[in-house]
Design a protein around this motif. Structure first.
Motif, mmCIF file in Angstrom:
data_model
loop_
_atom_site.group_PDB
_atom_site.id
_atom_site.type_symbol
_atom_site.label_atom_id
_atom_site.label_comp_id
_atom_site.label_asym_id
_atom_site.label_seq_id
_atom_site.Cartn_x
_atom_site.Cartn_y
_atom_site.Cartn_z
ATOM 1 N N TYR A 1 0.834 -1.213 0.000
ATOM 2 C CA TYR A 1 0.000 0.000 0.000
ATOM 3 C C TYR A 1 0.865 1.257 0.000
ATOM 4 O O TYR A 1 0.598 2.232 -0.721
ATOM 5 N N PHE A 2 1.968 1.232 0.791
ATOM 6 C CA PHE A 2 2.846 2.398 0.881
ATOM 7 C C PHE A 2 3.513 2.673 -0.462
ATOM 8 O O PHE A 2 3.566 3.802 -0.933
ATOM 9 N N ARG A 3 4.078 1.604 -1.100
ATOM 10 C CA ARG A 3 4.753 1.798 -2.375
ATOM 11 C C ARG A 3 3.763 2.212 -3.492
ATOM 12 O O ARG A 3 4.112 3.009 -4.369
ATOM 13 N N SER A 4 2.545 1.648 -3.424
ATOM 14 C CA SER A 4 1.538 2.046 -4.436
ATOM 15 C C SER A 4 1.188 3.531 -4.298
ATOM 16 O O SER A 4 1.042 4.263 -5.293
ATOM 17 N N SER A 5 1.029 4.017 -3.067
ATOM 18 C CA SER A 5 0.711 5.437 -2.855
ATOM 19 C C SER A 5 1.849 6.333 -3.299
ATOM 20 O O SER A 5 1.637 7.402 -3.894
ATOM 21 N N VAL A 6 3.126 5.874 -3.019
ATOM 22 C CA VAL A 6 4.278 6.680 -3.457
ATOM 23 C C VAL A 6 4.312 6.753 -4.981
ATOM 24 O O VAL A 6 4.579 7.803 -5.581
ATOM 25 N N VAL A 7 4.061 5.587 -5.626
ATOM 26 C CA VAL A 7 4.049 5.561 -7.095
ATOM 27 C C VAL A 7 2.956 6.472 -7.642
ATOM 28 O O VAL A 7 3.147 7.188 -8.637
ATOM 29 N N ASP A 8 1.764 6.495 -7.002
ATOM 30 C CA ASP A 8 0.677 7.380 -7.459
ATOM 31 C C ASP A 8 1.075 8.843 -7.348
ATOM 32 O O ASP A 8 0.763 9.658 -8.235
ATOM 33 N N LEU A 9 1.757 9.179 -6.233
ATOM 34 C CA LEU A 9 2.196 10.575 -6.073
ATOM 35 C C LEU A 9 3.185 10.959 -7.168
ATOM 36 O O LEU A 9 3.076 12.038 -7.777
ATOM 37 N N PHE A 10 4.175 10.077 -7.439
ATOM 38 C CA PHE A 10 5.131 10.386 -8.494
ATOM 39 C C PHE A 10 4.467 10.421 -9.865
ATOM 40 O O PHE A 10 4.832 11.224 -10.734
ATOM 41 N N ARG A 11 3.487 9.527 -10.067
ATOM 42 C CA ARG A 11 2.778 9.518 -11.360
ATOM 43 C C ARG A 11 2.035 10.848 -11.579
ATOM 44 O O ARG A 11 2.071 11.426 -12.668
ATOM 45 N N LYS A 12 1.347 11.319 -10.519
ATOM 46 C CA LYS A 12 0.621 12.593 -10.644
ATOM 47 C C LYS A 12 1.585 13.752 -10.892
ATOM 48 O O LYS A 12 1.333 14.657 -11.700
ATOM 49 N N LYS A 13 2.733 13.742 -10.197
ATOM 50 C CA LYS A 13 3.707 14.805 -10.387
ATOM 51 C C LYS A 13 4.265 14.788 -11.805
ATOM 52 O O LYS A 13 4.406 15.845 -12.459
ATOM 53 N N GLU A 14 4.574 13.607 -12.320
ATOM 54 C CA GLU A 14 5.070 13.507 -13.677
ATOM 55 C C GLU A 14 3.993 13.936 -14.705
ATOM 56 O O GLU A 14 4.289 14.560 -15.725
ATOM 57 N N TYR A 15 2.753 13.590 -14.408
ATOM 58 C CA TYR A 15 1.651 13.985 -15.299
ATOM 59 C C TYR A 15 1.521 15.503 -15.362
ATOM 60 O O TYR A 15 1.374 16.096 -16.447
ATOM 61 N N ASP A 16 1.589 16.128 -14.200
ATOM 62 C CA ASP A 16 1.494 17.598 -14.175
ATOM 63 C C ASP A 16 2.660 18.229 -14.926
ATOM 64 O O ASP A 16 2.489 19.227 -15.667
ATOM 65 N N ALA A 17 3.871 17.696 -14.734
ATOM 66 C CA ALA A 17 5.036 18.236 -15.438
ATOM 67 C C ALA A 17 4.883 18.069 -16.951
ATOM 68 O O ALA A 17 5.214 18.984 -17.739
ATOM 69 N N ALA A 18 4.398 16.921 -17.379
ATOM 70 C CA ALA A 18 4.213 16.688 -18.814
ATOM 71 C C ALA A 18 3.166 17.643 -19.402
ATOM 72 O O ALA A 18 3.337 18.197 -20.504
ATOM 73 N N VAL A 19 2.095 17.839 -18.637
ATOM 74 C CA VAL A 19 1.043 18.770 -19.106
ATOM 75 C C VAL A 19 1.595 20.178 -19.220
ATOM 76 O O VAL A 19 1.328 20.917 -20.186
ATOM 77 N N LYS A 20 2.395 20.598 -18.251
ATOM 78 C CA LYS A 20 2.959 21.948 -18.281
ATOM 79 C C LYS A 20 3.911 22.100 -19.468
ATOM 80 O O LYS A 20 3.907 23.128 -20.158
ATOM 81 N N ILE A 21 4.736 21.087 -19.724
ATOM 82 C CA ILE A 21 5.664 21.159 -20.859
ATOM 83 C C ILE A 21 4.894 21.216 -22.175
ATOM 84 O O ILE A 21 5.218 22.008 -23.077
ATOM 85 N N GLN A 22 3.828 20.419 -22.289
ATOM 86 C CA GLN A 22 3.040 20.432 -23.519
ATOM 87 C C GLN A 22 2.346 21.793 -23.731
ATOM 88 O O GLN A 22 2.314 22.312 -24.846
#
Length: 362
Positions: free
Chosen positions: A19-40
């Protein structure tokens, strides 16, 4: 069995770790998604701005060439008008010079000839002197005539006064008031009374009365009620003194034409004629002559004609029928309508549909 027991003992720890690693992965996924959206979004914005700058440069070039063409055309028109104005001014100046020379010659030759004008003024002066002498003689003659007429009027007035006062003349027995015994010479009025004749009172002539017969009275009461001119009044007839009206006006008021009652004067079909006139006026005032039938389907099959203020040659107006939020695919520049760069979050789509208890999503 020992391995299975160890795995069962570590099952809780493994679940927590998962559960801990899944939540960490979700946080990093959301952060990467936001960065990709901003770059686009930044890249697309740069791309759109570069394209807009290119369009501006192209439009500026087109406008520059078009405005230079219009400027040259306008300058040619201005030069042409200026050339025409210069030519017209030159022609007008030449015409004015020719007219000035000709008018000066004509005035000096015919209008303002010195010797002719001097002779003319001398003749006018002699004529004026002669006319002035004649007018002065005529004025003196008129003044003498007026004085003579005044004296004659005064003399006539005194004679008339003497004739009225002739009863004051002295007699052999009684002296008059103008022949007092205490005076040396009699009064001039005494001599005037002796020369004057007594004023007699003339009796007025008896005028014959004119009786109107029955036939003439009936003729006067006709539609043309005016006094007949068969018997003319005498020439020496004078108007009666006093605040009396003219005899013609009195006779017109006395012998008025026949005034029938409303029942006799109006025709029998007056109501029918009035209805026809009212119907004719309503027909002239009406814009639409079609009769409205509320309980029939005659008007349902008729084609609708739009009003002038709600339609034009470019199409009907959108007031009252369309809204500014409606989509019109015919006005789109590309294949689909405008869309936002950033998609909406899934969390906001669940707003108002789910509830939480102590941080847990149900």
């Amino acid at each position: 069995m020992a391995t299975l027991a160890r795995l069962q003992a570590r099952a809780t720890f493994l679940a927590h770790q998962y559960y801990f690693r899944s939540s960490v992965v979700d946080l990093f996924r959301k952060k990467e998604y936001d960065a990709a959206v901003k770059i686009q979004s930044w890249f697309r914005g740069c791309q759109v701005r570069a394209y807009i700058r290119h369009l501006h440069r192209v439009a500026t070039t087109i406008q520059k060439w078009w405005r230079s063409y219009l400027g040259r055309q306008q300058y040619q028109v201005v030069v042409k008008l200026a050339s025409c104005a210069m030519k017209m001014n030159l022609y007008n100046a030449m015409a004015v010079r020719i007219q000035r020379r000709w008018r000066g010659y004509r005035i000096r030759k015919y209008c303002f000839n010195y010797f002719y004008l001097k002779e003319y003024l001398r003749a006018v002066s002699e004529t004026n002197d002669a006319i002035r002498e004649a007018l002065e003689e005529f004025a003196e003659m008129k003044e003498r005539e007026e004085k003579k007429a005044d004296l004659e009027r005064e003399e006539k007035k005194r004679d008339y006064q003497a004739r009225k006062m002739h009863y004051l003349l002295s007699t052999k027995q009684i002296p008059g008031i103008y022949n007092s015994p205490f005076r040396k010479d009699p009064d001039p009025w005494e001599l005037r009374l002796q020369k004057a004749k007594p004023l007699t009172c003339h009796r007025p002539k008896v005028k014959q009365k004119h009786y109107i017969s029955l036939s003439s009275w009936l003729a006067c009461t006709s539609a043309r009620s005016f006094p007949r001119s068969e018997i003319l009044p005498p020439i020496d007839r004078k108007r009666c003194q006093g605040p009396f009206r003219d005899i013609t006006e009195v006779l017109e008021q006395r012998y008025k034409p026949l005034e029938p009652t409303l029942r006799v004067a109006e025709p029998i079909d007056e109501l029918k004629v009035a209805r026809e006139e009212l119907r004719r006026q309503e027909w002239m005032r009406n814009v639409n002559d079609n009769m409205f039938l509320p309980f029939s389907s005659h008007h349902k099959n008729k084609k609708y004609i739009p009003l002038m203020h709600s339609s034009s040659k470019y199409g009907p107006n959108s007031y009252g029928s369309q809204h500014f939020r409606d989509e019109n695919p015919r006005k789109w520049i590309c294949d689909k309508d405008f869309q936002t760069v950033l998609p909406s979050f899934d969390l906001f789509s669940k707003y108002g549909k789910s509830y939480s208890k102590a941080g847990q999503i149900i």
